[in-house]
Structures are given as structure tokens and as C-alpha cells.
Design a protein around this motif. Structure first.
Motif, short mmCIF file in Angstrom:
data_model
loop_
_atom_site.label_atom_id
_atom_site.label_comp_id
_atom_site.label_asym_id
_atom_site.label_seq_id
_atom_site.Cartn_x
_atom_site.Cartn_y
_atom_site.Cartn_z
N ASP A 250 0.88 -1.33 -0.02
CA ASP A 250 0.16 0.00 0.02
C ASP A 250 0.76 1.07 -0.05
OD1 ASP A 250 -2.27 -1.52 -0.05
OD2 ASP A 250 -2.67 -1.34 2.02
N PHE A 258 -2.09 6.20 -5.93
CA PHE A 258 -3.21 5.38 -5.87
C PHE A 258 -3.37 5.32 -4.12
CE2 PHE A 258 -1.07 4.21 -9.59
CZ PHE A 258 -2.17 4.16 -10.49
N GLU A 259 -4.92 4.70 -3.96
CA GLU A 259 -5.12 4.48 -2.49
C GLU A 259 -4.86 3.33 -1.80
OE1 GLU A 259 -9.47 4.82 -2.12
OE2 GLU A 259 -9.34 7.02 -3.14
N SER A 260 -4.53 2.37 -2.63
CA SER A 260 -4.15 0.95 -2.12
C SER A 260 -3.58 0.06 -3.19
CB SER A 260 -5.18 0.15 -1.36
OG SER A 260 -6.37 0.11 -2.01
N GLU A 262 -5.02 -2.81 -4.11
CA GLU A 262 -6.18 -2.89 -4.70
C GLU A 262 -6.67 -1.81 -5.95
OE1 GLU A 262 -10.87 -4.17 -3.55
OE2 GLU A 262 -9.30 -4.05 -1.77
N ASP A 263 -6.62 -0.55 -5.14
CA ASP A 263 -6.99 0.52 -6.13
C ASP A 263 -5.98 0.70 -7.28
OD1 ASP A 263 -8.58 3.02 -6.99
OD2 ASP A 263 -6.58 4.03 -6.06
N LYS A 267 -7.46 0.46 -11.22
CA LYS A 267 -7.32 1.54 -12.04
C LYS A 267 -6.33 1.21 -13.31
CE LYS A 267 -8.64 5.02 -8.95
NZ LYS A 267 -8.34 5.99 -8.00
#
Length: 428
Positions: A250, A258-260, A262-263, A267
Motif C-alpha cells: 500500500d 493510488f489509495e491502495s 487494490e485501487d 485502475k
């Protein structure tokens, strides 16, 4: 005056104008009178020499002015009568003036386009499927771009891909040669920056290790004194650095915007899809247009191809200027002449001209027009792209006397885009 027109290759025509003695006489007399008032003939005051003396002394100049006068008076009439649209200036002009006058010249004309069937075209379209492999490769490239060089662990043996800092001195026939010595030089093993197997022989070295590397200079080496000769380099490894890739976590994702993780993955998946689908669509459109060009009958006038090449070279010069270089410097650096550069660009320019002509023919067949609203919308988009208002853009273009040309180019672009949409929307 009578004229004859003959079509020749590359969408050009040859025009022959003929004036009888009666037609030529008043034109020649007027030119002769004008020249006589402007020139000096030895033995006579300016403007007072007999006309026959002026004609004898300035025959070529008189003939040139007569030809120019005849062309100026008759060229547009011939063009209108023959219903042709010139796309170049007159060239290969030959004239003969005695009792009568004959002028023969060539001019490139807007070509006749016989369109192939542009609806129902069928070409193979590539399919794209998103995969985990593509995503992983994209993320690996991201991480590689953030990789840092770090000192290798103690006792690490140099490997391909490592960067070594080395001291070296080269010898040919036991004698040091100029430019063959350095106390500290960074070299990425496997980069092929050094000759022969120099880099391969450093694999396995450790920090502080000294040794010898034996190589042979290339037969066409730039330094003639060394070309083709065997050489020995005494080397010492000052340091070894390895690339350290960041971890996919992260923290890395946030640093990349990015936020994480996963993000990042979500994206990047959408970004890859959009990019690849655009590539697939562009290739599909390109194939359709090239098929239509191949199935249409059209010749590209030489002057239009030359103009396109010159435009591309001008664009190249502008791009080079941003890097503090110009086209002449670039050509010198690459060992190319302007003629070679021209010939390299010409095939692409030729194809672009054919595409433009065919798309214009489609637009004509479909009665495609551009509304003022569409023109204004596209102008707004371009102004926004340059961080300007429409008013500022128009003012800048007006200042440089480019506003009319800009609007014409924009209109042409929108028309071509609409023609492409017709082709694509009706493709199989």
C-alpha cells in the motif's frame, strides 16, 4: 489564342498555348515600349534607343515579360475552360517566340478519384482480452521504473544487469593507448557499451578484485589505430551496485498516486483496457482506410506529396527546437542528408495524400458539411488544450496571419473525421 491540354502521369497536365503573329504583335509592342523606357543601350540616352536596338540587346528579357503577360492574361481562362483545379505552380515551362509564340508548361491538378465501395468494407479486427499477465507486466514495469541502485552485499559476485564502478587501463602490444584509461567508470553489465566480450569477462568479479580482460577491437572501429587489434585491459572493481525493486504494498501504491494496491490494480486494469481497445480500434480503422485506398483509383500529385514531406520536416524541426537542436544538426548527427531524409519520409507522405484524397471523395459522396457550431466546439477544445481562451487563440492566430488557414485546416479535419465514421459505421 488557342491551347491544347494533355494529361500526363501523377495527376499532372501539359498545356500548350499558341499565339498567332496578329495576337502576339500588340503584346510584344507594349512590352518592348515598356522595356525601352527602362533600359540603357550603349550610344543612346536612357529611353531614347531605337526599338530594334532595344529588342536586339534585351531579347531574353522581352521574351520573358511577353510570356509572363500572356500567362497572366490567359491561364485562368484555360483552367476554367478545361475545368481543372491546379494544386501547384507552373513548372517545366518552355517558350519559343519568333513571328508567333508557343508556350508549353506543366501543372499538377487536383486528381480525379474513382472511389471503391466504401460501405460494407470487411477487414479482420483484432480481439483484446484483459488478463492477469498483462496487469502483472504493467505493474512490474511500474516497479522497475522506481527501482534504485544500491551497493551489493559484501562478497557479491558481479552478474549481468549489475552496475559496476571500475578502474581500467588498456594496452595494445603492451603500450597504453590514448583514451583507454579511467579511474572510475560506471558500466552496466550486459549493456554492450564496451567492445567485444569485455562485460562478459567481468561477471564473477567481487569488489576490490583486480584482473585482466582480453578483447579485440572491431575491424571498423572509429579510431583507425586500434581497429581490428587485440587489446588487454587491466581492471579493478571499485564497487558493485544492484537494482533494488520496491515491494508491491500500500505504501508503494500511495507513492504512485493510488489509495491502495487494490485501487492500483483496479485502475491499471481500466487503463490497460482503454489503451489496448483504442489501439485495436485504431488498427481496425487504419486497415479499413487502407483497403478503401487500395480499391480506389487515385494518383497523388507530386507537389502535394512534396508539400506533405515539407510539412513533416517542419514539424520535426519544431520538435527538435524544444530539445535545443535543429534539423540540420540532427541530420549531421545521424549522418543523413536532407535528400535522404526527404526520401525516407516520402512514402508515408504519399500514403497520407492518398488517404486525404479518398476521404475527401467519401465526404463529397456523402454531402458531409461542417456546421459553425461544430467548428466552434473544436476550436474551444484546442484552445483549452493550450491553456487559452478562444479569444486568446484567435488573437494569436490573427497576429501571425494564420487564422484563415487554421479554420480551413480544422474544417478539413472534421470533414475527414466524419468520412472515417461513415466508413467504420458501415464496415462489416
Amino acid at each position: 489564342m488557342k491551347h491544347e491540354l494533355k494529361k500526363i502521369e501523377h495527376s499532372a497536365v501539359e498545356i500548350k498555348m499558341t499565339l498567332t503573329a496578329e495576337e502576339l504583335s500588340p503584346i510584344k509592342a507594349e512590352v518592348l515600349k515598356k522595356v525601352a523606357s527602362q533600359v540603357e543601350v550603349p550610344g543612346f540616352r536612357k529611353g531614347h534607343a531605337p526599338l530594334n536596338k532595344v529588342e536586339a540587346a534585351y531579347a531574353d528579357a522581352i521574351k520573358e515579360e511577353v510570356v509572363e503577360s500572356v500567362l497572366k492574361a490567359n491561364f485562368d481562362k484555360v483552367i476554367a475552360e478545361e475545368k481543372i483545379s491546379p494544386v501547384s505552380f507552373i513548372y517545366d515551362l518552355v517558350s519559343e517566340m519568333k513571328e508567333t509564340l508557343e508556350i508549353t508548361f506543366k501543372v499538377d491538378v487536383y486528381p480525379e478519384v474513382t472511389l471503391g465501395e466504401y460501405k460494407g468494407l470487411e477487414v479482420e479486427k483484432e480481439t483484446f482480452e484483459m488478463s492477469e499477465e498483462l496487469l502483472n507486466k504493467e505493474i512490474e514495469n511500474m516497479m522497475a521504473s522506481k527501482a534504485k541502485l544500491e551497493d551489493a552485499a559484501e562478497g557479491h559476485k558481479a552478474e549481468m544487469g549489475n552496475t559496476v564502478d571500475l578502474a581500467f587501463e588498456g594496452f595494445v602490444d603492451g603500450v597504453p593507448f590514448e583514451g583507454g584509461k579511467a579511474d572510475s567508470h560506471q558500466l552496466k553489465l550486459g549493456s554492450k557499451m564496451f567492445i567485444d566480450t569485455f562485460e562478459d569477462q567481468l561477471v564473477g568479479y567481487t569488489v576490490g578484485q583486480e584482473g585482466e580482460v582480453n578483447v579485440t577491437f572491431p575491424a571498423e572501429y572509429h579510431a583507425e589505430a586500434l581497429a581490428g587489434k587485440p587489446a588487454t585491459f587491466k581492471v579493478k572493481i571499485n564497487s558493485i551496485k544492484t537494482l533494488s525493486n520496491p515491494e508491491l504494498n500500500d505504501e508503494f501504491a500511495k507513492e504512485a498516486g493510488f489509495e491502495s494496491v487494490e485501487d492500483l490494480k483496479a485502475k491499471k486494469t481500466e487503463e490497460i483496457k482503454a489503451r489496448e481497445e483504442a489501439r485495436v480500434q485504431n488498427n481496425f480503422v487504419g486497415k479499413l482506410i487502407q483497403k478503401l485506398v487500395a480499391e480506389s483509383k487515385v494518383e497523388a500529385p507530386k507537389s502535394m506529396v512534396v508539400r506533405e514531406v515539407e510539412n513533416r520536416m517542419a514539424e520535426m524541426n519544431q520538435q527538435l527546437a524544444m530539445q535545443g537542436m535543429d534539423l540540420d544538426q540532427y541530420l549531421k548527427m545521424t549522418g543523413m542528408t536532407k535528400e535522404q531524409a526527404f526520401n525516407q519520409i516520402a512514402p508515408m507522405a504519399h500514403n497520407k495524400v492518398l488517404v486525404d484524397l479518398v476521404l475527401e471523395a467519401v465526404a463529397k459522396a456523402e454531402n458531409i458539411e461542417v456546421s459553425e457550431e461544430e467548428l466552434n466546439k473544436r476550436t474551444e477544445e484546442i484552445a483549452k488544450m493550450y491553456g487559452m481562451s478562444v479569444e486568446q487563440l484567435n488573437a494569436e492566430l490573427t497576429k501571425n496571419s494564420n487564422l484563415d488557414e487554421f479554420k480551413h485546416s480544422l474544417k478539413h479535419e472534421i470533414v475527414a473525421q466524419k468520412a472515417v465514421e461513415v466508413i467504420v459505421n458501415n464496415a462489416k
